[in-house]
Write an enzyme that holds these catalytic residues in place. Structure first.
Site, PDB file in Angstrom:
ATOM      1  N   SER A   1       0.828  -1.206   0.000  1.00 11.48           N
ATOM      2  CA  SER A   1       0.000   0.000   0.000  1.00 11.48           C
ATOM      3  C   SER A   1       0.861   1.254   0.000  1.00 11.48           C
ATOM      4  CB  SER A   1      -0.919   0.005   1.223  1.00 11.48           C
ATOM      5  OG  SER A   1      -1.854  -1.047   1.163  1.00 11.48           O
TER       6      SER A   1
ATOM      7  N   ARG B   1       0.472   7.757   6.167  1.00 16.17           N
ATOM      8  CA  ARG B   1      -0.494   7.116   7.066  1.00 16.17           C
ATOM      9  C   ARG B   1      -1.902   7.682   6.857  1.00 16.17           C
ATOM     10  NH1 ARG B   1       0.563   2.317   9.799  1.00 16.17           N
ATOM     11  NH2 ARG B   1       2.796   2.064   9.449  1.00 16.17           N
TER      12      ARG B   1
ATOM     13  N   HIS C   1      -3.148   6.368   3.551  1.00 14.42           N
ATOM     14  CA  HIS C   1      -3.448   4.945   3.722  1.00 14.42           C
ATOM     15  C   HIS C   1      -4.791   4.760   4.428  1.00 14.42           C
ATOM     16  CE1 HIS C   1      -2.877   0.918   5.753  1.00 14.42           C
ATOM     17  NE2 HIS C   1      -2.622   0.626   4.496  1.00 14.42           N
TER      18      HIS C   1
END
Length: 205
Positions: free
Chosen positions: A11, A34, A37
């Protein structure tokens, strides 16, 4: 590498292939990736905002053993337990506290903003993590004015169409150490992801 770790790595590889992160520091890249994601939204790379000395300010407040105040329980639930153990931090959410509910009804204010007042009265050093309620963020900005006795850091990423974009713009323009994003996007999972990333950066976990 475990299957979950492999998927996460893939990812992040996809994120790096699709987003220009060259304008961010290495620490900022951790946070941005982050957030992307958690949201599945590459646009956050263009929307996220870091205050000028954010990393120094965050490390400084960590040294003061702050309380972590979340606007809603969804944010609190999204903060990784392992990171709390590593950092020694404790999270709180007062939105369902009986006194908060009573005062909100009495004063005709949102429970979110009253819960921020409730926390501000009880703790000296606070990291606010706000992902749902713009009124909570506006209240934190208001309370933080001219209060040198309080050490505050804000992860402010409320979502919505009423005051969300305005509150985050006000945060970015304030002297409060913070991470936020511009526009209507955000959410509990986004705010929690940003906070988790800060702990990863500072504790190398």
């Amino acid at each position: 590498m475990k299957k979950g770790e492999m998927i996460e790595k893939e990812s992040f590889d996809i994120i790096e292939q699709n987003v220009d992160l060259s304008n961010f520091s290495e620490e900022e890249k951790v946070v941005v990736k982050r957030v992307i994601h958690a949201s599945g939204d590459f646009e956050f790379a263009k929307l996220i905002y870091f205050s000028k000395e954010w990393l120094t300010d965050f490390k400084n407040i960590l040294g003061k053993k702050p309380s972590v105040i979340c606007d809603v329980n969804m944010v609190k639930s999204g903060i990784t337990e392992k990171y709390l153990r590593v950092s020694g931090l404790k999270t709180y959410c007062f939105i369902s506290d009986d006194e908060v509910i009573r005062r909100a009804k009495e004063l005709n204010k949102t429970r979110a903003e009253i819960s921020m007042e409730y926390a501000f009265d009880r703790f000296e050093n606070i990291i606010f993590v706000i992902g749902n309620a713009p009124t909570a963020l506006l209240k934190v900005i208001e309370m933080s004015k001219d209060r040198d006795d309080k050490a505050v850091f804000v992860v402010g990423m409320p979502v919505g169409f009423v005051k969300a974009a305005e509150s985050k713009k006000m945060l970015a323009e304030s002297p409060i150490p913070c991470i936020t994003n511009f526009g209507t996007k955000g959410g509990s999972g986004i705010a929690a992801a940003a906070f988790n990333a800060l702990i990863k950066v500072c504790y190398h976990v």
